[in-house]
Design an enzyme around this catalytic site. Sequence first.
Site, short mmCIF file in Angstrom:
data_model
loop_
_atom_site.label_atom_id
_atom_site.label_comp_id
_atom_site.label_asym_id
_atom_site.label_seq_id
_atom_site.Cartn_x
_atom_site.Cartn_y
_atom_site.Cartn_z
N CYS A 94 -17.24 47.86 43.21
CA CYS A 94 -17.51 46.42 43.20
C CYS A 94 -17.17 45.75 44.54
CB CYS A 94 -16.78 45.80 42.00
SG CYS A 94 -17.52 44.25 41.47
N HIS A 195 -16.64 49.22 36.69
CA HIS A 195 -15.20 49.29 36.39
C HIS A 195 -15.07 50.12 35.12
CE1 HIS A 195 -14.34 46.02 39.24
NE2 HIS A 195 -15.41 45.43 38.76
N1 GLN Z 1 -16.11 39.26 44.38
C1 GLN Z 1 -17.21 40.13 44.18
C2 GLN Z 1 -18.36 39.51 43.37
O1 GLN Z 1 -18.14 38.71 42.51
C3 GLN Z 1 -16.74 41.42 43.55
C4 GLN Z 1 -16.15 41.21 42.17
C5 GLN Z 1 -15.42 42.42 41.65
O2 GLN Z 1 -14.94 43.25 42.41
N2 GLN Z 1 -15.26 42.49 40.34
O3 GLN Z 1 -19.50 39.86 43.60
#
Ligand code: GLN
Length: 242
Positions: A94, A195
């Site tokens: 992510c 995740h």
């Molecule tokens: N901040 C990033 C987004 O919202 C990644 C989010 C995350 O790692 N869950 O795209």
Amino acid sequence: MSDNQLRLVWIYPDLLSTYGDQGNALVVERRARQRGLDVARLDVRSDQPIPTSGDIYLIGGGEDRPQRLAAERLRRDAHLYQAVNNGAIVFAVCAGYQILGHEFVNDLGQREPGLGLLDVTTTRGEGERCVGDVLGDIDPRLGLPPLTGFENHQGITHLGPTARPLARVTLGKGNGTGDGTEGAYNDTVFGTYMHGPVLARNPLIADLLLKLALDVNALPPIDDRWYEALRNERIAAAQQPA
Ligand code: GLN
């Protein structure tokens, strides 16, 4: 790998470790030990230098501000480039995935340079966040069973010509581009929106990282009943009508 010791580096647990992503480090470490390997695991905080001698580097997800701080520090540190040039494997989730690309949109709404280790660029989605369970088919070249995971991101990630999609989603958004792709990889650098933690849900991806690090085609089998039970439970739950 040298001295029969696998060096596993978990990058910036103080900034990037949402939704149990640290579990990825636990899974790689355990599956390596179950194969009789000596594992040195190093958790590198954002005020510490990244070692260049790692075999596998793991990066987790994060909120927008910690993501910007992590990108700034990784660019300044520059050791991850050296490690990849030395053949190291990187697996990022992510926010970590977005940081590996050419650029992403930061918490200030500005285009933030990434590391350029993956040929991907992330823009900010204008619609709702991509949130929920994901199922997908992993690139057949990698010879892995279906992907299961959970996504929560605003970023939309576009792949350039030298990045291959890690998977094609059958449920969920993945890269968010509407083309069904999820994640990206090149030779030794992998990114995913999953995740879960993703390597607990997909332990054969952890084994793929180990095989690349050890430069072997196969690993001794281990008892995967608990992983199978978790996978089956999550896949069944994801397939329930909303
Ligand atoms: N901040 C990033 C987004 O919202 C990644 C989010 C995350 O790692 N869950 O795209």
